[in-house]
Structures are given as structure tokens and as C-alpha cells.
Design a protein around this motif. Structure first.
Motif, short mmCIF file in Angstrom:
data_model
loop_
_atom_site.label_atom_id
_atom_site.label_comp_id
_atom_site.label_asym_id
_atom_site.label_seq_id
_atom_site.Cartn_x
_atom_site.Cartn_y
_atom_site.Cartn_z
N GLY A 25 0.94 -1.13 0.10
CA GLY A 25 0.15 0.00 -0.05
C GLY A 25 0.64 1.35 0.03
N LYS A 26 0.31 2.25 -0.50
CA LYS A 26 1.15 3.62 -0.60
C LYS A 26 1.35 4.05 0.70
N VAL A 27 2.59 4.72 1.04
CA VAL A 27 3.02 5.07 2.32
C VAL A 27 2.53 6.61 2.43
N ILE A 28 1.87 6.93 3.67
CA ILE A 28 1.12 8.34 3.75
C ILE A 28 1.74 8.78 4.79
N GLY A 29 2.67 8.17 5.43
CA GLY A 29 3.25 8.85 6.69
C GLY A 29 4.16 7.90 7.24
N THR A 30 5.13 8.32 8.12
CA THR A 30 5.83 7.49 8.95
C THR A 30 5.85 8.15 10.56
N VAL A 31 6.09 6.90 11.31
CA VAL A 31 6.17 7.32 12.86
C VAL A 31 7.51 6.87 13.55
N ASP A 32 8.20 7.55 14.25
CA ASP A 32 9.49 7.18 14.77
C ASP A 32 9.08 6.06 15.85
N ALA A 33 10.28 5.35 16.38
CA ALA A 33 10.17 4.39 17.14
C ALA A 33 9.83 4.94 18.64
N LEU A 34 8.81 4.42 19.53
CA LEU A 34 8.41 4.85 20.78
C LEU A 34 7.19 5.91 20.84
N SER A 35 6.82 5.99 19.50
CA SER A 35 5.73 7.17 19.28
C SER A 35 4.33 6.11 19.66
N GLU A 36 3.32 7.20 20.09
CA GLU A 36 2.05 6.33 20.38
C GLU A 36 1.15 6.44 19.16
N LEU A 37 0.49 5.51 18.89
CA LEU A 37 -0.68 5.25 17.93
C LEU A 37 -1.96 5.03 18.71
N MET A 38 -3.06 5.50 18.01
CA MET A 38 -4.40 5.08 18.62
C MET A 38 -4.85 4.15 17.44
#
Length: 72
Positions: A25-38
Motif C-alpha cells: 500500500g501507498k505510504v502516507i506517513g511515518t512514525v518514529d520508534a516509541l511513538s504512540e498510536l491510537m
């Protein structure tokens, strides 16, 4: 009332957020290690979580790199 599930990005330096629950799937963003996600468990599947990042990006990421924070 729905409880929000929180996940923490682990085992990678940067996790891709994809438009669809597919590793191609198309990448629409990235998050760094230890980031929180809902996490929206109702819209997740066997391999991918439906997530919303702290920046407000909504998409899918591999469950392999997300540790679910225990509720309570």
C-alpha cells in the motif's frame, strides 16, 4: 463508550503508515520508534492495525512493530 487502545512503535526506527492494510500500500506517513498510536481494533485485520498518529495521520501499519499498551 469505546475504549481507545494505545500502541507503541517498537522494533524499528521508523514505521510506515499505509493507505491500505497491505505491505504494498501507498505510504502516507511515518512514525518514529516509541511513538504512540491510537488503534481502531474494529477496522484492523490479522496483520495490520488501523491507526491514527499523534500528527493526525490515519492509516494502517504492520502489527509486528506495535506493542499494545495494557488497558487499565
Amino acid at each position: 463508550m469505546n475504549t481507545v487502545t494505545i500502541g507503541i512503535v517498537t522494533d524499528c526506527l521508523s514505521l510506515s503508515i499505509r493507505e491500505e492494510p497491505d505491505s504494498d500500500g501507498k505510504v502516507i506517513g511515518t512514525v518514529d520508534a516509541l511513538s504512540e498510536l491510537m488503534i481502531d481494533e474494529g477496522a484492523s485485520n490479522e496483520d495490520f492495525y488501523k491507526v491514527c498518529t499523534e500528527a493526525g495521520v490515519e492509516g494502517f501499519c504492520s502489527k509486528r512493530y506495535v506493542a499494545v499498551r495494557p488497558k487499565g
